[in-house]
Scaffold this active site. Structure first.
Site, PDB file in Angstrom:
ATOM      1  N   TYR A 148       0.859  -1.252   0.044  1.00 16.20           N
ATOM      2  CA  TYR A 148       0.000   0.058   0.128  1.00 16.20           C
ATOM      3  C   TYR A 148       0.745   1.319  -0.110  1.00 16.20           C
ATOM      4  CZ  TYR A 148      -4.050  -3.162   1.306  1.00 16.20           C
ATOM      5  OH  TYR A 148      -4.816  -4.001   1.243  1.00 16.20           O
ATOM      6  N   HIS A 202      -4.239   6.447  -1.292  1.00 21.81           N
ATOM      7  CA  HIS A 202      -4.752   6.437  -0.087  1.00 21.81           C
ATOM      8  C   HIS A 202      -3.846   6.812   1.010  1.00 21.81           C
ATOM      9  CE1 HIS A 202      -8.517   6.154   2.009  1.00 21.81           C
ATOM     10  NE2 HIS A 202      -8.741   5.020   2.053  1.00 21.81           N
ATOM     11  N   ASN A 213     -12.985   7.100   5.731  1.00 17.87           N
ATOM     12  CA  ASN A 213     -13.063   6.160   6.755  1.00 17.87           C
ATOM     13  C   ASN A 213     -12.118   6.326   7.901  1.00 17.87           C
ATOM     14  OD1 ASN A 213     -15.290   4.505   5.826  1.00 17.87           O
ATOM     15  ND2 ASN A 213     -13.962   3.346   4.707  1.00 17.87           N
TER      16      ASN A 213
END
Length: 197
Positions: free
Chosen positions: A17, A22, A116
């Protein structure tokens, strides 16, 4: 002069990631640490990677949670609780779909925009939304159904350069925020657009 004691960069953990859109918040914190010759070190009691630096004459702690994005509040609440840091002394840097690459915006308080990470932080801070947010533009795929794949994808080199430039300017504006106030920091940051001559 704004008192910021904790700067948080939101991310998902793990090498797979690290370069995804993000994780733009973590890119900002990593560069901020690097500019001050600090290295983030894992600190398990805070569920993340931390550093401490003197920023514009203030003692500031950095945090990149090692939890997944939707559990970021666990790390933020642990560190804020331990050091008695109030929500209004926290700056959270995160990726923002509603802003194009090359642009970043600063604000105090507000909603979570469906993010989130912000949602969980607000919940773990006793539903107090009054923390600073640094919104780093990553752009939008144009279709809601494509958002998950988009934020978990790597930006092309041209977009990465724009995002990096906006992060660079955001670091300068963070110092303005600490030395002066949010109005001056916002005026400077909001007039910046990477790639504009």
């Amino acid at each position: 002069m704004s008192s910021i004691k904790l700067i948080v960069g939101l991310a998902n953990p793990g090498a797979e990631y690290a370069q995804t859109r993000h994780n733009a918040g973590a890119w900002y914190v990593d560069l901020l640490a690097l500019r001050h010759n600090q290295q983030l070190k894992e600190e398990s009691k805070f569920f993340g990677y931390t550093a401490r630096l003197n920023l514009a004459g203030q003692d500031v702690r950095l945090l990149v949670p090692s939890t997944f994005m939707n559990l970021s509040g666990k790390a933020v609440a642990a560190m804020a609780g331990f050091y008695r840091i109030l929500p209004e002394e926290i700056l959270v840097a995160h990726d923002e779909l509603d802003i194009p690459p090359g642009v970043a915006k600063l604000k105090l308080g507000g909603g979570n925009g469906g993010h989130n990470g912000l949602k969980d932080i607000q919940s773990k801070l006793g539903n107090n939304p009054n923390f600073y947010r640094l919104r780093i533009g990553i752009g939008h795929p144009g279709d809601k159904s494509k958002v998950t794949g988009f934020v978990l994808g790597n930006p092309p080199a041209s977009e990465q350069t724009l995002i990096d430039d906006a992060i660079d300017e955001s670091i300068r504006c963070t110092e303005v925020l600490l030395k002066e106030d949010i109005t001056k920091a916002m005026n400077r940051l909001h007039s910046f657009k990477a790639g504009a001559q």
